[in-house]
Design a protein around this motif. Structure first.
Motif, short mmCIF file in Angstrom:
data_model
loop_
_atom_site.label_atom_id
_atom_site.label_comp_id
_atom_site.label_asym_id
_atom_site.label_seq_id
_atom_site.Cartn_x
_atom_site.Cartn_y
_atom_site.Cartn_z
N TYR A 139 -20.76 2.52 -2.75
CA TYR A 139 -19.40 2.97 -2.43
C TYR A 139 -19.00 4.15 -3.31
O TYR A 139 -18.40 5.12 -2.84
N ILE A 140 -19.34 4.07 -4.61
CA ILE A 140 -18.99 5.14 -5.53
C ILE A 140 -19.68 6.45 -5.12
O ILE A 140 -19.06 7.52 -5.14
N THR A 141 -20.95 6.34 -4.75
CA THR A 141 -21.70 7.54 -4.35
C THR A 141 -21.11 8.14 -3.09
O THR A 141 -20.97 9.37 -2.97
N TYR A 142 -20.77 7.31 -2.12
CA TYR A 142 -20.17 7.80 -0.88
C TYR A 142 -18.83 8.47 -1.18
O TYR A 142 -18.52 9.55 -0.65
N ARG A 143 -18.06 7.86 -2.05
CA ARG A 143 -16.76 8.43 -2.41
C ARG A 143 -16.94 9.77 -3.12
O ARG A 143 -16.20 10.73 -2.86
N PHE A 144 -17.90 9.84 -4.02
CA PHE A 144 -18.18 11.08 -4.74
C PHE A 144 -18.54 12.21 -3.77
O PHE A 144 -18.17 13.36 -3.99
N SER A 145 -19.24 11.88 -2.70
CA SER A 145 -19.73 12.87 -1.74
C SER A 145 -18.67 13.31 -0.76
O SER A 145 -18.89 14.26 0.00
N ASN A 146 -17.52 12.66 -0.74
CA ASN A 146 -16.45 12.99 0.19
C ASN A 146 -15.17 13.26 -0.60
O ASN A 146 -14.50 12.33 -1.07
N VAL A 147 -14.85 14.54 -0.73
CA VAL A 147 -13.77 14.96 -1.62
C VAL A 147 -12.45 14.30 -1.26
O VAL A 147 -11.66 13.94 -2.15
N TYR A 148 -12.18 14.09 0.01
CA TYR A 148 -10.89 13.52 0.40
C TYR A 148 -10.72 12.09 -0.10
O TYR A 148 -9.60 11.58 -0.19
N LEU A 149 -11.84 11.42 -0.46
CA LEU A 149 -11.77 10.06 -0.98
C LEU A 149 -11.62 10.01 -2.50
O LEU A 149 -11.53 8.92 -3.07
N HIS A 150 -11.58 11.16 -3.16
CA HIS A 150 -11.40 11.18 -4.61
C HIS A 150 -10.01 10.67 -4.99
O HIS A 150 -9.81 10.18 -6.11
N SER A 151 -9.07 10.78 -4.10
CA SER A 151 -7.72 10.25 -4.35
C SER A 151 -7.75 8.73 -4.31
O SER A 151 -8.19 8.12 -3.33
N ASP A 152 -7.28 8.09 -5.38
CA ASP A 152 -7.23 6.62 -5.42
C ASP A 152 -6.35 6.08 -4.30
O ASP A 152 -6.68 5.07 -3.67
N PHE A 153 -5.25 6.77 -4.05
CA PHE A 153 -4.31 6.29 -3.02
C PHE A 153 -4.98 6.24 -1.66
O PHE A 153 -4.88 5.24 -0.94
N ILE A 154 -5.70 7.31 -1.31
CA ILE A 154 -6.36 7.35 0.00
C ILE A 154 -7.51 6.37 0.05
O ILE A 154 -7.67 5.61 1.02
#
Length: 436
Positions: A139-154
């Motif tokens: 999950y962390i790797t996928y989030r790192f690879s998708n900038v829009y998911l860097h926001s905790d809120f999103i």
């Protein structure tokens, strides 16, 4: 955020590493993207910055002093013996070394640094923890690879975010349980001895643990319950995933290269002969060739294959002015395969690290444990653990390949250099068959 110039001459790349990694406190800050790790590690040593990081680093450094490392060694050997018995029971059949070795390193780090064993009646907790960590890192790797998911809120509103929060509760429950168990099992005298007593602990009840140090510092008011939990989570994760990866690739490389394996066996045979005694720390120091093998394995397959830093003030790099708050990435995997530094870089040649072959090589041409103020605090522990296990294995087994690097090895995008599929080798008792 200001980008780093995309094209640098080779000598500038070395200069870049020197400026970023050894600039004291100027550029030691971890990149902002490391905040993605906080749900798992909170603000432990790996993620924290500034005064908090410096304070924790000072507290934890004494837990990895040589005199304390000696106290962990008996625990490492206990886990070596348990794994060797497991390999004997396999009877020469293929063994998935990913699951086997990661189980070994998880229990070793927990028992040596936390004082709690995950073997026996709580083995299921170990399996549950490993599964949880595997999912979370994906999950962390996928989030790192998708900038829009860097926001905790999103991210927390997504299906992945909600799933991660459920899995994190498993990790939290285990670490909380470990801390509570250790607090209940020690008294004030035992807690203080990790720094005060330089003798080795041979009795199971009195063995030192890093967690003891943290508890003693809590009694002094230097850390609280949250801080202890942060560091336990950090060391459980970082202390087993990376070491396991190095052991896996080293075993696979030795299985595929019997000529190198034979040299390792010759070295351990020279040290021990037919004596079945336990190894000593002096024995590990004498394993010079095994040391070269481990380094070459980490060169080819660095467990942490890239790191990131963020400049805290402007700096000069050759003709480039690097502004503050620049995110800097150091790709260790690519660095270790630079043919200008390592001729025929894809070949497994431990002799590259002989002193005469390393002369003139840049100090930052090999950084599997990072470098500078934020280098890996547990690197001596990791090397001790790896040499101890590998020597235990090769005193008793020849290792034969099942998985082939050329045919079967591919990597997944992850925090640690993982393969997409299991890795199998065969452990053949040397009294039954020998490849040398």
């Amino acid at each position: 955020m200001s980008p780093l110039p995309l094209t640098l001459r080779v000598r500038d790349v070395h200069r870049f590493r020197m400026v970023i990694l050894t600039s004291g406190m100027q550029h030691h800050k971890k990149s902002d993207v490391y905040k993605i790790l906080r749900p798992l590690l909170q603000e432990g040593l790996l993620v924290s910055n500034g005064p908090k990081w410096l304070k924790r680093r000072k507290i934890l450094t004494s837990a990895f002093h040589f005199n304390v490392l000696k106290k962990y060694f008996a625990t490492i050997q206990d886990n070596d013996k348990a794994l060797v018995e497991y390999l004997k029971d396999a009877g020469g059949n293929p063994v998935d070394i990913i699951s086997t070795v990661s189980g070994y390193t998880l229990n070793t780090i927990c028992e040596a640094t936390m004082g709690i064993s995950l073997r026996g009646e709580v083995t299921n907790k170990s399996a549950i923890y490993k599964t949880a960590i595997y999912k979370i890192t994906k999950y962390i790797t996928y989030r790192f690879s998708n900038v829009y998911l860097h926001s905790d809120f999103i991210f927390n509103m997504t299906r992945l975010g909600k799933s991660q929060n459920k899995i994190l509760s498993v990790v939290h429950d285990l670490t909380t349980s470990i801390i509570q168990q250790r607090k209940q099992s020690i008294n004030a005298e035992e807690v203080s001895t990790i720094e005060a007593n330089e003798g080795e602990y041979l009795g199971k009840k009195n063995r030192a643990a890093m967690l003891d140090l943290l508890i003693s510092k809590q009694n002094e008011g230097l850390i609280d319950d949250v801080g202890i939990e942060e560091e336990v989570k950090t060391f459980m994760f970082a202390g087993h995933e990376t070491t396991a990866a190095c052991l896996i690739y080293t075993l696979l490389l030795l299985a595929i290269h019997p000529d190198v394996q034979n040299k390792v066996i010759e070295e351990v045979d020279y040290i021990f002969g037919k004596d079945t005694r336990d190894a000593t720390l002096e024995d590990l120091s004498a394993m010079k060739y095994l040391d070269l093998v481990i380094k070459e394995s980490m060169r080819l397959y660095p467990p942490v294959n890239f790191i990131m830093r963020q400049t805290t003030q402007p700096c000069k790099l050759s003709n480039f002015d690097i502004p503050a708050n620049t995110m800097c990435a150091i790709h260790i995997y690519d660095l270790h395969r630079d043919e200008k530094i390592y001729p025929e870089p894809d070949k497994f040649r431990p002799e590259r690290f002989l002193p005469e072959n390393s002369a003139g090589r840049h100090n930052f041409a090999f950084i599997p444990f990072s470098a500078g103020p934020r280098n890996c605090i547990g690197q001596k522990f990791a090397m001790m653990e790896m040499k101890s296990l590998l020597s235990s294995i090769f005193r008793r087994f020849d290792v034969a390949p099942v998985t082939k690097i050329s045919d079967n090895l591919s990597f997944s995008v992850d925090l640690v250099l993982r393969t997409t599929d299991p890795v199998y080798v065969r452990f053949i008792e040397r009294g039954l068959h020998s490849i040398h």
